[in-house]
Scaffold this active site. Structure first.
Site, PDB file in Angstrom:
ATOM      1  N   HIS A 140      -7.995  -1.457 -16.456  1.00  0.00           N
ATOM      2  CA  HIS A 140      -8.767  -1.072 -17.639  1.00  0.00           C
ATOM      3  C   HIS A 140      -7.890  -0.581 -18.796  1.00  0.00           C
ATOM      4  CE1 HIS A 140     -12.326  -1.461 -15.134  1.00  0.00           C
ATOM      5  NE2 HIS A 140     -11.635  -0.846 -14.198  1.00  0.00           N
TER       6      HIS A 140
ATOM      7  N   CYS B 197       5.107  -3.041  -8.550  1.00  0.00           N
ATOM      8  CA  CYS B 197       4.541  -1.713  -8.295  1.00  0.00           C
ATOM      9  C   CYS B 197       4.520  -1.384  -6.812  1.00  0.00           C
ATOM     10  CB  CYS B 197       3.137  -1.630  -8.869  1.00  0.00           C
ATOM     11  SG  CYS B 197       2.020  -2.934  -8.269  1.00  0.00           S
TER      12      CYS B 197
ATOM     13  N   GLU C  83      19.215   3.187  -4.020  1.00  0.00           N
ATOM     14  CA  GLU C  83      19.130   2.646  -5.380  1.00  0.00           C
ATOM     15  C   GLU C  83      20.518   2.567  -6.002  1.00  0.00           C
ATOM     16  OE1 GLU C  83      16.615   3.403  -9.487  1.00  0.00           O
ATOM     17  OE2 GLU C  83      17.181   5.120  -8.263  1.00  0.00           O
TER      18      GLU C  83
ATOM     19  N   ASN D 227       3.134   7.285 -11.035  1.00  0.00           N
ATOM     20  CA  ASN D 227       3.118   5.882 -11.424  1.00  0.00           C
ATOM     21  C   ASN D 227       4.550   5.373 -11.588  1.00  0.00           C
ATOM     22  OD1 ASN D 227       2.110   3.391 -12.167  1.00  0.00           O
ATOM     23  ND2 ASN D 227       0.905   4.150 -13.883  1.00  0.00           N
TER      24      ASN D 227
ATOM     25  N   GLU E  12      14.275  -0.283  -4.850  1.00  0.00           N
ATOM     26  CA  GLU E  12      13.132  -1.176  -5.014  1.00  0.00           C
ATOM     27  C   GLU E  12      13.584  -2.630  -5.101  1.00  0.00           C
ATOM     28  OE1 GLU E  12      12.101   2.829  -6.053  1.00  0.00           O
ATOM     29  OE2 GLU E  12      13.565   1.529  -7.079  1.00  0.00           O
TER      30      GLU E  12
ATOM     31  N   ASP F 217     -11.658  -3.768  -5.873  1.00  0.00           N
ATOM     32  CA  ASP F 217     -10.778  -4.724  -6.552  1.00  0.00           C
ATOM     33  C   ASP F 217      -9.506  -4.008  -6.993  1.00  0.00           C
ATOM     34  OD1 ASP F 217     -12.694  -6.724  -6.247  1.00  0.00           O
ATOM     35  OD2 ASP F 217     -13.703  -6.157  -8.115  1.00  0.00           O
TER      36      ASP F 217
ATOM     37  N   ASP G 111      -5.374  -3.646  -7.792  1.00  0.00           N
ATOM     38  CA  ASP G 111      -4.312  -4.495  -8.339  1.00  0.00           C
ATOM     39  C   ASP G 111      -3.012  -3.752  -8.633  1.00  0.00           C
ATOM     40  OD1 ASP G 111      -5.035  -3.008 -10.543  1.00  0.00           O
ATOM     41  OD2 ASP G 111      -5.676  -4.705 -11.778  1.00  0.00           O
ATOM     42  N   HIS G 112      -2.902  -2.499  -8.207  1.00  0.00           N
ATOM     43  CA  HIS G 112      -1.713  -1.725  -8.571  1.00  0.00           C
ATOM     44  C   HIS G 112      -1.373  -0.720  -7.473  1.00  0.00           C
ATOM     45  CE1 HIS G 112       1.307  -0.032 -11.136  1.00  0.00           C
ATOM     46  NE2 HIS G 112       0.684   1.116 -11.313  1.00  0.00           N
TER      47      HIS G 112
ATOM     48  N   ASP H  17      -1.981   3.254   8.796  1.00  0.00           N
ATOM     49  CA  ASP H  17      -3.057   3.026   7.835  1.00  0.00           C
ATOM     50  C   ASP H  17      -4.072   4.161   7.931  1.00  0.00           C
ATOM     51  OD1 ASP H  17      -2.132   0.607   6.747  1.00  0.00           O
ATOM     52  OD2 ASP H  17      -2.943  -0.530   8.435  1.00  0.00           O
TER      53      ASP H  17
END
Length: 334
Positions: free
Chosen positions: A253, A138, A199, A300, A163, A273, A275-276, A227
């Site tokens: 979730h 991701c 790509e 996404n 990617e 927390d 994660d993606h 940042d």
């Protein structure tokens, strides 16, 4: 114990262990398997059917509550239907939040009227939704999408970036291919490498491989990264003035796993927390009141069949919901 009695006990144990499926789901289950090309052995079929049914019941319960006004978004069965939430998180969520070299700090523009809605897709600087597959890459899709936008704003040309180039080649900067990484590490790799391939020249394979970068096919570059302060107001200004922004989020979730439409708000979503990795391409609000029902428009990398054609609206100005403002950044393109 006699052989006949032993056989009877074994048969009884097998019968008790066999899952009892809801037969009303049969047609949907077979259609889902056909759509997503799933072929299982007998034992795995029973397990996957049980997982799928559990997910289907959860989706139906949520949507019933949505109809009663309890939620602001809907859920639907999708390609992740036969995965437990634990499997889902392990396979697709590859953002690895860790201390790393910081980039420049975003300088918020002063005396600027920030628009109430932004959608960079309308400006032509967002490529079609891609699919990372069963690879925790991701971070690479978030980074490439952000650089695609910056290159378009500089050159007027929208070129899909590789990617796979990032997955295969940025280990020295700290990334771990399909096992996770950071967008800032990707931006640092591109700077140190002197470019990123298209790509078309370096297609995505959804697996780790040896580095095959070729400088003659490089179509994008950066000179570092910026940042953004960990505040939604700062992120809003960056999205409005800079372009699509790389962000990280808590995507752990089941409600996100099966998100379909509407403004996503998950009470248990963490702002720390993460994660993606995803890409914020705009923001806005639903209805007529610009102070209510505000959302971030997020691209996404789970394919067009997930969510709103591959996108999700995430609640905005609700205490940094899901952490979108916690680790936001973008590459510097001169």
């Amino acid at each position: 114990m006699t052989p006949l009695l032993l056989l009877a006990v074994l048969c009884l144990g097998t019968a008790l262990a066999t899952p009892k499926f809801d037969q009303t789901f049969n047609a949907q289950w077979h259609q889902w398997k056909s759509t997503h090309r799933r072929l299982y052995g007998t034992n795995e079929e029973e397990w996957r059917r049980a997982v799928w049914e559990k997910n289907m019941r959860m989706i139906q319960l949520h949507n019933g509550e949505y109809s009663n006004g309890k939620h602001g978004f809907t859920m639907e069965m999708n390609a992740f239907g036969d995965m437990t939430n634990e499997e889902f998180r392990q396979i697709v969520n590859g953002y690895r939040h860790q201390k790393h070299k910081k980039g420049r700090l975003f300088q918020e523009p002063l005396m600027l009227q920030i628009p109430k809605t932004v959608d960079w897709r309308e400006k032509g600087c967002v490529t079609p939704v891609k699919n990372q597959g069963q690879c925790g890459s991701c971070w690479a899709f978030s980074a490439s999408g952000c650089l695609e936008g910056q290159m378009f704003l500089k050159t007027g040309k929208l070129i899909s970036l590789s990617e796979q180039n990032l997955v295969d080649c940025s280990h020295d900067q700290g990334n771990q291919g399909c096992n996770g990484g950071l967008m800032d590490f990707a931006f640092q790799y591109i700077k140190e490498n002197g470019g990123l391939d298209s790509e078309e020249s370096y297609p995505y394979e959804a697996k780790d491989g040896s580095c095959k970068y070729r400088a003659e096919y490089a179509v994008a570059n950066d000179t570092g990264f910026v940042d953004i302060p960990q505040q939604e107001k700062a992120l809003m200004k960056a999205v409005a003035t800079v372009g699509p922004i790389s962000v990280a989020m808590d995507a752990s979730h089941p409600s996100l796993q099966f998100y379909s439409s509407g403004i996503y708000y998950e009470p248990n979503c963490s702002s720390k927390d993460l994660d993606h990795g995803v890409l914020v391409v705009g923001y806005g609000y639903e209805g007529t009141d610009s102070n209510k029902d505000k959302y971030w428009l997020v691209k996404n990398s789970w394919g067009k069949e997930w969510g709103m054609d591959g996108y999700i609206k995430i609640a905005k100005d609700r205490n940094n919901h899901c952490g979108l403002a916690t680790a936001a950044s973008y590459p510097i393109v001169n």
